[in-house]
Design a protein around this motif. Structure first.
Motif, mmCIF file in Angstrom:
data_model
loop_
_atom_site.group_PDB
_atom_site.id
_atom_site.type_symbol
_atom_site.label_atom_id
_atom_site.label_comp_id
_atom_site.label_asym_id
_atom_site.label_seq_id
_atom_site.Cartn_x
_atom_site.Cartn_y
_atom_site.Cartn_z
ATOM 1 N N LYS A 1 45.621 51.019 36.209
ATOM 2 C CA LYS A 1 46.793 50.254 36.650
ATOM 3 C C LYS A 1 46.452 49.295 37.783
ATOM 4 O O LYS A 1 47.308 48.963 38.622
ATOM 5 C CB LYS A 1 47.927 51.195 37.106
ATOM 6 C CG LYS A 1 48.220 52.353 36.163
ATOM 7 C CD LYS A 1 48.573 51.903 34.763
ATOM 8 C CE LYS A 1 48.865 53.096 33.862
ATOM 9 N NZ LYS A 1 49.031 52.703 32.441
ATOM 10 N N CYS A 2 45.189 48.851 37.825
ATOM 11 C CA CYS A 2 44.712 47.913 38.851
ATOM 12 C C CYS A 2 44.866 48.476 40.260
ATOM 13 O O CYS A 2 45.134 47.736 41.221
ATOM 14 C CB CYS A 2 45.413 46.565 38.736
ATOM 15 S SG CYS A 2 45.024 45.692 37.200
ATOM 16 N N GLU A 3 44.692 49.783 40.418
ATOM 17 C CA GLU A 3 44.742 50.423 41.733
ATOM 18 C C GLU A 3 43.362 50.977 42.069
ATOM 19 O O GLU A 3 42.630 51.413 41.187
ATOM 20 C CB GLU A 3 45.761 51.562 41.734
ATOM 21 C CG GLU A 3 47.189 51.100 41.516
ATOM 22 C CD GLU A 3 48.167 52.253 41.482
ATOM 23 O OE1 GLU A 3 49.345 52.022 41.765
ATOM 24 O OE2 GLU A 3 47.751 53.391 41.168
ATOM 25 N N GLY A 4 43.040 51.002 43.370
ATOM 26 C CA GLY A 4 41.746 51.528 43.799
ATOM 27 C C GLY A 4 40.629 50.550 43.506
ATOM 28 O O GLY A 4 40.816 49.334 43.524
ATOM 29 N N GLU B 1 39.389 43.398 32.316
ATOM 30 C CA GLU B 1 40.676 43.547 32.990
ATOM 31 C C GLU B 1 41.651 44.353 32.139
ATOM 32 O O GLU B 1 42.422 45.164 32.668
ATOM 33 C CB GLU B 1 41.267 42.180 33.308
ATOM 34 C CG GLU B 1 42.557 42.286 34.098
ATOM 35 C CD GLU B 1 43.137 40.939 34.506
ATOM 36 O OE1 GLU B 1 44.165 40.947 35.198
ATOM 37 O OE2 GLU B 1 42.557 39.903 34.134
ATOM 38 N N ARG B 2 41.625 44.168 30.825
ATOM 39 C CA ARG B 2 42.502 44.952 29.954
ATOM 40 C C ARG B 2 42.173 46.440 30.066
ATOM 41 O O ARG B 2 43.065 47.283 30.133
ATOM 42 C CB ARG B 2 42.355 44.489 28.502
ATOM 43 C CG ARG B 2 43.438 45.036 27.572
ATOM 44 C CD ARG B 2 43.169 44.658 26.120
ATOM 45 N NE ARG B 2 42.863 43.239 25.988
ATOM 46 C CZ ARG B 2 42.239 42.710 24.928
ATOM 47 N NH1 ARG B 2 41.836 43.496 23.939
ATOM 48 N NH2 ARG B 2 42.019 41.431 24.859
ATOM 49 N N ALA B 3 40.877 46.761 30.124
ATOM 50 C CA ALA B 3 40.462 48.154 30.265
ATOM 51 C C ALA B 3 40.864 48.709 31.628
ATOM 52 O O ALA B 3 41.382 49.827 31.728
ATOM 53 C CB ALA B 3 38.950 48.276 30.068
ATOM 54 N N TRP B 4 40.637 47.937 32.687
ATOM 55 C CA TRP B 4 40.954 48.365 34.048
ATOM 56 C C TRP B 4 42.462 48.569 34.219
ATOM 57 O O TRP B 4 42.910 49.555 34.805
ATOM 58 C CB TRP B 4 40.426 47.322 35.021
ATOM 59 C CG TRP B 4 40.713 47.547 36.468
ATOM 60 C CD1 TRP B 4 41.406 46.719 37.301
ATOM 61 C CD2 TRP B 4 40.289 48.645 37.289
ATOM 62 N NE1 TRP B 4 41.457 47.226 38.578
ATOM 63 C CE2 TRP B 4 40.779 48.416 38.598
ATOM 64 C CE3 TRP B 4 39.557 49.798 37.040
ATOM 65 C CZ2 TRP B 4 40.551 49.297 39.656
ATOM 66 C CZ3 TRP B 4 39.329 50.688 38.097
ATOM 67 C CH2 TRP B 4 39.825 50.433 39.374
ATOM 68 N N ARG C 1 50.156 64.618 49.634
ATOM 69 C CA ARG C 1 50.759 63.352 50.047
ATOM 70 C C ARG C 1 50.014 62.734 51.232
ATOM 71 O O ARG C 1 50.606 62.221 52.191
ATOM 72 C CB ARG C 1 52.244 63.523 50.366
ATOM 73 C CG ARG C 1 53.036 64.102 49.203
ATOM 74 C CD ARG C 1 54.519 64.211 49.516
ATOM 75 N NE ARG C 1 55.130 62.883 49.628
ATOM 76 C CZ ARG C 1 55.530 62.144 48.588
ATOM 77 N NH1 ARG C 1 55.380 62.616 47.356
ATOM 78 N NH2 ARG C 1 56.091 60.977 48.772
ATOM 79 N N VAL C 2 48.692 62.784 51.150
ATOM 80 C CA VAL C 2 47.841 62.183 52.176
ATOM 81 C C VAL C 2 47.367 60.815 51.666
ATOM 82 O O VAL C 2 46.829 60.735 50.564
ATOM 83 C CB VAL C 2 46.616 63.074 52.466
ATOM 84 C CG1 VAL C 2 45.729 62.435 53.515
ATOM 85 C CG2 VAL C 2 47.054 64.455 52.897
ATOM 86 N N PRO C 3 47.550 59.736 52.413
ATOM 87 C CA PRO C 3 47.022 58.438 51.978
ATOM 88 C C PRO C 3 45.492 58.496 51.854
ATOM 89 O O PRO C 3 44.816 59.025 52.745
ATOM 90 C CB PRO C 3 47.442 57.473 53.091
ATOM 91 C CG PRO C 3 48.546 58.171 53.816
ATOM 92 C CD PRO C 3 48.242 59.633 53.718
ATOM 93 N N PHE C 4 44.958 57.977 50.756
ATOM 94 C CA PHE C 4 43.503 58.011 50.564
ATOM 95 C C PHE C 4 43.043 56.757 49.844
ATOM 96 O O PHE C 4 43.820 56.102 49.143
ATOM 97 C CB PHE C 4 43.071 59.269 49.795
ATOM 98 C CG PHE C 4 43.668 59.399 48.414
ATOM 99 C CD1 PHE C 4 43.015 58.900 47.293
ATOM 100 C CD2 PHE C 4 44.884 60.038 48.235
ATOM 101 C CE1 PHE C 4 43.555 59.027 46.028
ATOM 102 C CE2 PHE C 4 45.444 60.178 46.968
ATOM 103 C CZ PHE C 4 44.784 59.663 45.862
ATOM 104 N N THR C 5 41.773 56.444 50.006
ATOM 105 C CA THR C 5 41.186 55.272 49.359
ATOM 106 C C THR C 5 40.778 55.605 47.930
ATOM 107 O O THR C 5 40.584 56.761 47.565
ATOM 108 C CB THR C 5 39.954 54.783 50.125
ATOM 109 O OG1 THR C 5 38.969 55.832 50.116
ATOM 110 C CG2 THR C 5 40.298 54.419 51.560
ATOM 111 N N GLY C 6 40.628 54.555 47.124
ATOM 112 C CA GLY C 6 40.131 54.739 45.768
ATOM 113 C C GLY C 6 41.222 54.986 44.759
ATOM 114 O O GLY C 6 42.413 54.791 45.017
ATOM 115 N N SER D 1 43.473 44.393 42.025
ATOM 116 C CA SER D 1 43.576 43.471 40.889
ATOM 117 C C SER D 1 42.546 42.353 40.955
ATOM 118 O O SER D 1 42.541 41.457 40.098
ATOM 119 C CB SER D 1 44.982 42.868 40.838
ATOM 120 O OG SER D 1 45.276 42.184 42.047
ATOM 121 N N THR D 2 41.654 42.398 41.943
ATOM 122 C CA THR D 2 40.635 41.354 42.104
ATOM 123 C C THR D 2 39.395 41.685 41.286
ATOM 124 O O THR D 2 38.777 42.738 41.473
ATOM 125 C CB THR D 2 40.227 41.211 43.584
ATOM 126 O OG1 THR D 2 41.376 40.839 44.340
ATOM 127 C CG2 THR D 2 39.139 40.156 43.748
#
Length: 308
Positions: free
Chosen positions: A260-263, A252-255, A87-92, A194-195
């Motif tokens: 789930k548009c995260e990271g 975008e459909r693949a991503w 439960r450590v916040p991390f990037t990516g 999501s960008t």
């Protein structure tokens, strides 16, 4: 904030260039974070050691640059999963898309089920020509990334050439993907959350005669090679508005389906002769160096490297 920059600690077989590549990106990001007022600690991950996780748990944030352990990319899955469990916040990206995309045959099946165009493929474990695929085909390890195992002999035009290639590939890797080869322009679409970033294209003009226009291991890692010199990224890609819209919608459909548009990540696409955009791969947490593809797309979007 106290930020841990997590990275692969490498191994004895690493070259000086391998070490320099990892350390170079660490220094870039460390300077940016410190300039923003954060304190940083670089933490290497080694196989069979868990001290790194204890150090991560004491941080406010983990900036995850760990793409494997001792150079083995499949171990990246476990590193991210451990961060989630702690439960450590991390990037990516989270562990799920990273784990799935390290199993190309599974990722392809899930993308296909989500309505994303994926070239027909088969998973093989020996020198046997799979049924139902049209030649030419491309052969690649199913559980590697960074173009490992891909060279100019990866594209096979006959059953005989495929059997020869499979004999070599399956002797080295347990899971090997055989996929119909799509001749056409190759594009990359990067995402941060999501960008969607501006589309990039690989220009293969000038590649030696008889060499298939693909992004090989040499294109990424052998400076001065024919593939290095003639797989040139062009960003933004020179495409008309209708083509750009089509590529972005499929990417975008693949991503969305996989991450789930995260990271952050990158979707690789080939545009077929009939105009179909075929998704070749989805790459969660791609190279974040200032001279790599995602940073290039970020600059075309208007972000400096620090902003990215």
């Amino acid at each position: 904030m106290r930020v841990v920059i997590l990275h692969d600690g490498g191994g004895e077989e690493w070259s000086a260039a391998d070490v320099a590549a990892v350390l170079g990106n660490i220094r870039e990001i460390e300077q940016i974070l410190r300039a923003a007022g954060h304190s940083t600690e670089t933490v290497p991950v080694h196989l069979g050691e868990l001290g790194w996780l204890d150090r991560c748990q004491k941080a406010d944030l983990v900036f995850n640059l760990c793409e494997g352990i001792n150079g083995y990319s499949r171990f990246e899955d476990y590193v991210v999963a451990a961060l989630e469990l702690a439960r450590v916040p991390f990037t990516g990206c989270r562990s799920w898309p990273i784990t799935i995309c390290h199993r190309k045959h599974v990722a392809n099946a899930l993308l296909r089920d989500a309505g994303v165009p994926v070239p027909p493929f088969a998973l093989v474990h020996g020198p046997v020509v799979p049924e139902g695929l049209r030649f030419p085909v491309i052969v690649k390890p199913s559980m590697e990334d960074a173009s490992i195992g891909i060279d100019e002999g990866s594209v096979c035009h006959t059953p005989e050439a495929l059997l020869e290639r499979l004999a070599k590939a399956t002797a080295q890797w347990e899971d090997v993907l055989v996929q119909e080869y799509v001749a056409g322009r190759e594009f990359n679409v990067g995402f941060v959350g999501s960008t969607a970033l501006p589309i990039s294209e690989i220009d293969f003009t000038g590649l030696g005669e008889g060499k298939p226009p693909i992004v090989t291991y040499a294109a990424k890692w052998t400076a001065g090679s024919d593939y290095d010199l003639h797989t040139v990224p062009v960003c933004p890609a020179r495409v008309d508005a209708a083509t750009a819209d089509l590529l972005l919608r499929v990417a975008e459909r693949a991503w969305r389906a996989m991450a789930k548009c995260e990271g952050y990540g990158r979707v690789d696409i080939r545009l077929g002769a009939d105009g179909t955009p075929w998704v070749l791969e989805l790459n969660p947490d791609p190279d974040l160096s200032s001279d790599a593809g995602l940073a290039r797309m970020g600059r075309a979007y208007g972000w400096g490297y620090s902003t990215l």
